[in-house]
Design an enzyme around this catalytic site. Structure first.
Site, PDB file in Angstrom:
ATOM      1  N   TYR A  69       0.847  -1.204   0.000  1.00  0.00           N
ATOM      2  CA  TYR A  69       0.000   0.000   0.000  1.00  0.00           C
ATOM      3  C   TYR A  69       0.878   1.248   0.000  1.00  0.00           C
ATOM      4  O   TYR A  69       1.651   1.490   0.923  1.00  0.00           O
ATOM      5  CB  TYR A  69      -0.911  -0.007   1.224  1.00  0.00           C
ATOM      6  CG  TYR A  69      -2.034   1.005   1.129  1.00  0.00           C
ATOM      7  CD1 TYR A  69      -3.167   0.730   0.379  1.00  0.00           C
ATOM      8  CD2 TYR A  69      -1.952   2.233   1.775  1.00  0.00           C
ATOM      9  CE1 TYR A  69      -4.195   1.651   0.270  1.00  0.00           C
ATOM     10  CE2 TYR A  69      -2.979   3.158   1.669  1.00  0.00           C
ATOM     11  CZ  TYR A  69      -4.100   2.861   0.921  1.00  0.00           C
ATOM     12  OH  TYR A  69      -5.107   3.776   0.815  1.00  0.00           O
ATOM     13  N   TYR A 126      -5.469   5.239  -7.894  1.00  0.00           N
ATOM     14  CA  TYR A 126      -5.868   5.161  -6.491  1.00  0.00           C
ATOM     15  C   TYR A 126      -7.239   4.505  -6.429  1.00  0.00           C
ATOM     16  O   TYR A 126      -8.265   5.166  -6.380  1.00  0.00           O
ATOM     17  CB  TYR A 126      -5.913   6.566  -5.884  1.00  0.00           C
ATOM     18  CG  TYR A 126      -6.202   6.605  -4.398  1.00  0.00           C
ATOM     19  CD1 TYR A 126      -5.217   6.282  -3.469  1.00  0.00           C
ATOM     20  CD2 TYR A 126      -7.455   6.977  -3.919  1.00  0.00           C
ATOM     21  CE1 TYR A 126      -5.474   6.335  -2.114  1.00  0.00           C
ATOM     22  CE2 TYR A 126      -7.718   7.033  -2.551  1.00  0.00           C
ATOM     23  CZ  TYR A 126      -6.724   6.714  -1.663  1.00  0.00           C
ATOM     24  OH  TYR A 126      -6.972   6.774  -0.312  1.00  0.00           O
TER      25      TYR A 126
END
Ligand SMILES: [Zn+2]
Lengths: 134, 385
Positions: free
Chosen positions: B289, B339
């Site tokens: 992440y 994203y």
């Protein structure tokens, strides 16, 4: 007209903001186990007691971490303020608070720098605790 | 303790175009990604009986996507209130539901118009309630401003430099150049990184993830059901969700977090590896992440790929490149692909383990790690082909 976010005090936080208005930095102290806490909350995270008092602290602390905001968001609100410094400050009494470092070149802020609270009455009803180097 | 090693599998992935302006609704994006995932698996939408998503008041509920897909009987529908920390938790939730007999074939999705619609962390709220009373009035408002505070603490404690973070941005962009899904495919150099606009010290523009419109989805089912579907299953070896004390209720609820130079990863590592029965040294490719360059460092350290403080050196010298010892974010990540809040990392891991990643394929990738989260809580999965 002040156009930045303002705290909306609630049942737990109202004494803190009243203290700032009166020029006192208050931290919550558990009556049962004496642990200090900030931000304020009803239940002591250590012993779950709901009994607490408010203690005025020295307002002295050191910089734990900091950022320098260079790109303002929202631009129309913070455009005139950049660059500005937001810091996490470890108060001498053992709790951590977020605030601004003022009266200081942003590039001169350093880890463990000693700072002292100062009170900024931004509106008639809200006073924010800010910090300056000592 | 996790006791479901290899009993569940990801059998399908789906996604929409990733863009700055989708020109359509979030519901349409979610439905398209979910239908694509079902089709990819070779499973009729009628066989879907569960949906799980996560959102921050910026998406559509699982039940509405089920309706749009024409799912005849929904038996499990959950919307987790969460950000990137939940991007692997949705899959663990799907597994838990199937294991409990609540559903059989569960879609996990994330959908948003994150650029053209509701932009996370935009900072337009002028009344600071709850915990934000102690953050927002000081102009501490956006996600980059939040994470920069954690990054700085790592720099104070270990001497981490921005140039070390720049390697991460450059490497991920290099991977994105080979990914047709990626929104940013133009290679960058360390000099480009150094010249990028300062946003909030210590972060420049190229330390910060994209904002995207789009959706992706993955389909989870039992290993038994997975046997006769279209693709070779990608098995879930292990997974974990959590964090340390004082996780808080919000991005900025980190004032009581003890040590901001470490994050959730340090707290889930033991459960994750024990459950999967493998360790960091067994991972062939990892999709970490990367809401910010620095987030990768804290997770590599926390999950045990290196010691605390060693992450900035660990990522140098080509180690995290496609031909390095630990290829990271082969799709370009949140920094350069899109994203989609971390679920796009799972899509890429499945591509890699199937051998379907084309020019960015890591040869013989057998075990992949995906992670989700950057601050007080997060989740991770160990997957295998
Ligand atoms: Zn107590």
């Amino acid at each position: 007209m002040y156009n930045k976010p303002l705290p909306v005090p609630d049942a737990d936080t109202e004494p803190f903001w009243t203290g700032c208005r009166e020029g006192r930095l208050l931290v919550q102290c558990c009556t049962a186990c004496e642990a200090k806490r900030l931000p304020p909350e009803r239940f002591c995270p250590h012993c779950h007691s709901v009994d607490s008092s408010w203690q005025a602290v020295s307002g002295r602390g050191t910089v734990y971490s900091w950022i320098v905001v260079r790109h303002p968001v929202p631009g129309d609100v913070y455009g005139g303020d950049v660059p500005y410094v937001v810091a996490l400050i470890d108060l001498a009494e053992g709790v951590r608070i977020a605030s601004n470092i003022i009266d200081c070149d942003p590039d001169a802020v350093a880890a463990d720098m000693a700072v002292q609270v100062t009170f900024d009455p931004v509106t008639e009803t809200v006073t924010l605790p800010k910090f300056r180097p000592v | 303790m996790w006791a479901l090693k290899d009993k569940y599998a990801i059998v399908g992935t789906g996604y929409t175009d990733y863009s700055k302006n989708s020109g359509t609704t979030v519901l349409n994006l979610a439905t398209e990604a979910c239908l694509n995932a079902a089709n990819d698996a070779g499973l009729a939408p009628e066989e879907i009986d569960g949906l799980v998503s996560f959102q921050l008041n910026d998406s559509v509920p699982a039940t509405s996507v089920a309706a749009a897909m024409g799912v005849p009987a929904v038996r499990y529908a959950v919307d987790i209130a969460g950000g990137g920390n939940a991007a692997n938790l949705v899959i663990l939730s799907a597994i838990a539901a199937i294991e409990a007999g609540l559903a059989k074939n569960v879609l996990c999705y994330r959908a948003m118009n994150g650029r053209s619609g509701f932009r996370l962390g935009g900072g337009r709220e002028m009344q600071a309630h709850g915990i934000t009373q102690f953050t927002a009035p000081f102009g501490w408002i956006t996600y980059p401003q939040a994470m920069a505070m954690w990054c700085r603490r790592h720099m104070i404690k270990y001497g981490t430099t921005t140039d070390q973070l720049g390697t991460i941005a450059v490497t991920f962009r290099d991977n994105a150049a080979l990914n047709p899904r990626a929104m940013q495919r133009e290679p960058i150099t360390l000099d480009d990184y150094r010249a990028a606009r300062p946003i909030v010290d210590p972060f420049r523009m190229l330390d910060i993830c994209l904002e995207s419109d789009g959706a992706c989805a993955v389909l989870v089912t039992s290993a038994e059901r997975a046997k006769d579907l279209r693709h070779k299953p990608v098995y879930v070896m292990g997974g974990a969700y959590g964090g340390g004390a004082n996780q808080g209720d919000d991005l900025f609820d980190c004032l009581r977090w003890a040590d901001h130079s470490e994050n959730y990863a340090a707290y889930i590592a033991a459960d994750l590896w024990a459950g999967a029965g493998v360790g960091p040294e067994d991972v062939d490719v990892a999709e970490i992440y990367d809401c910010f360059t620095y987030s990768v460092v804290a997770q590599l350290e926390g999950l045990g790929f290196c010691q605390p403080g060693e992450g900035p050196d660990f990522v140098q010298g080509g180690r995290i490149a496609r031909d390095g010892a630990l290829p990271l974010n082969t799709h370009g990540g949140l920094l350069s692909e899109a994203y989609i809040h971390g679920l796009n990392h799972v899509v890429e891991a499945v591509d890699q383990l199937r051998g379907d990643a084309g020019p960015r394929q890591i040869p013989d990738a057998e075990i992949a790690l995906t992670t989700a989260g950057a601050m007080t809580c997060g989740s991770a999965l160990v997957l295998r082909r």
